[in-house]
Enzyme design. Structure first.
Site, mmCIF file in Angstrom:
data_model
loop_
_atom_site.group_PDB
_atom_site.id
_atom_site.type_symbol
_atom_site.label_atom_id
_atom_site.label_comp_id
_atom_site.label_asym_id
_atom_site.label_seq_id
_atom_site.Cartn_x
_atom_site.Cartn_y
_atom_site.Cartn_z
ATOM 1 C CG ASP A 173 36.476 50.690 30.563
ATOM 2 O OD1 ASP A 173 35.454 51.180 30.039
ATOM 3 O OD2 ASP A 173 36.457 49.623 31.200
ATOM 4 C CG ASN A 187 37.984 38.649 34.870
ATOM 5 O OD1 ASN A 187 37.248 39.599 35.140
ATOM 6 N ND2 ASN A 187 39.024 38.769 34.062
ATOM 7 C CG HIS A 189 36.967 42.910 34.548
ATOM 8 N ND1 HIS A 189 37.371 42.452 33.311
ATOM 9 C CD2 HIS A 189 35.695 43.331 34.370
ATOM 10 C CE1 HIS A 189 36.406 42.602 32.439
ATOM 11 N NE2 HIS A 189 35.369 43.130 33.050
ATOM 12 C CD GLU A 209 40.888 41.913 32.608
ATOM 13 O OE1 GLU A 209 40.060 41.484 33.439
ATOM 14 O OE2 GLU A 209 40.744 41.767 31.386
HETATM 15 P P1 PGA Z 1 28.977 43.232 30.518
HETATM 16 O O1 PGA Z 1 30.469 43.604 30.929
HETATM 17 O O2 PGA Z 1 28.097 44.277 31.113
HETATM 18 O O3 PGA Z 1 28.951 43.289 29.010
HETATM 19 O O4 PGA Z 1 28.712 41.871 31.054
HETATM 20 C C1 PGA Z 1 30.734 43.975 32.242
HETATM 21 C C2 PGA Z 1 32.223 44.123 32.463
HETATM 22 O O5 PGA Z 1 33.008 43.412 31.827
HETATM 23 O O6 PGA Z 1 32.601 44.953 33.291
#
Ligand code: PGA
Length: 269
Positions: free
Chosen positions: A67, A136, A138, A143
């Site tokens: 992404d 959350n 995702h 999301e």
């Molecule tokens: P993080 O993010 O590795 O910074 O915790 C993971 C994500 O949001 O997929």
């Protein structure tokens, strides 16, 4: 799914590094899906170490990132282009022509997303996709309530995701509202998945993804449908899992357990 619970972040990162390195040694022109965020940083450090100390060769590897934020140019310090270059690519011998990251500045977004999907297909598809997980639930920027069959497209980021990422931008207002992201359908076509999670803050998301029902409300729960998904997490991220008798402490232990039960001796999931 093969769930492997390691002691801490470093230990999780080393184990993930072993898996990626093994796949790369077996297939030097590996098509590798990559993720950003704090979680894969340890894995990337490990790959850099293996490249420097053991000559792990990335010259034939093709990469596809999950992404990118809409509206951030590649040189923006918080863009995922910048993140990948700083934290991984500039330390390895990856051929710049083989690196793919969605373009956050694309003018025709729809055409760009289609091109990205086509680029993945043209290479023959992603062999191994590295994934983080949001608090959350995702995966990439899919999301909650994302279609489980979704393809690369624009997604609106939830307030929670923007708040989680505000630490990198200084304030939540500065976090972009939209991102381009591979869809869940795109991710599910990778031949293998490697989901990483570390820390207490991910424990509930991991419980829901691994032991909860498959639901669009927890996009990461879709990994339960994948034939070869590895979930390598640390003790803190595993702290809410209830069915620990089904999980292993290492890839090696998983192989031995499967051998003892008469199942194929290669690591499966
Ligand atoms: P993080 O993010 O590795 O910074 O915790 C993971 C994500 O949001 O997929």
């Amino acid at each position: 799914m093969l769930v492997i619970i390691r002691e801490d972040f470093e230990d999780m990162s080393r184990e993930a590094g072993r898996l990626v390195a093994e796949r790369l040694r077996r297939k030097p022109n590996l098509i590798l899906g990559l993720a950003t965020g704090g979680t894969p940083l340890g894995l990337y450090g490990e790959l850099i170490r293996l490249h420097r100390e053991e000559g792990l060769d990335f010259s034939k590897v093709t990469t596809f990132n999950l992404d990118e934020y809409v509206g951030l140019p590649p040189e923006h310090p918080q863009s995922y282009h910048h993140f990948m270059h700083e934290n991984l690519f500039r330390h390895l011998n990856v051929d710049a022509r083989y690196i793919h990251i969605p373009a956050g500045m694309a003018t025709d977004v729809e055409a760009h997303c289609e091109w990205y999907e086509e680029a993945i297909r043209r290479t023959g598809g992603i062999d191994l996709q590295v994934l983080g997980i949001g608090a959350n639930g995702h995966i990439a920027f899919n999301e909650p309530a994302s279609s489980l069959g979704s393809r690369t497209r624009v997604k609106t980021l939830t307030l929670q995701t923007r708040q989680d990422n505000a630490r990198y931008f200084g304030s939540v207002e500065k976090v972009p509202r939209y991102a381009l992201t591979m869809g869940i359908g795109t991710i599910m076509e990778a031949r293998e998945l490697l989901l990483l999670a570390s820390g207490e803050g991910k424990a509930e998301a991991i419980r829901a993804a691994v032991e909860g029902p498959i639901t669009a409300l927890v996009p990461a729960s879709m990994i339960q449908m994948h034939g070869r998904a590895f979930v390598i997490i640390d003790r803190a991220a595993a702290s809410r899992l209830e069915h620990t008798q089904f999980y292993s402490r290492s890839l090696e232990e998983a192989v031995i357990q499967r051998r003892n039960t008469g199942r194929p001796s290669t690591v499966d999931s």
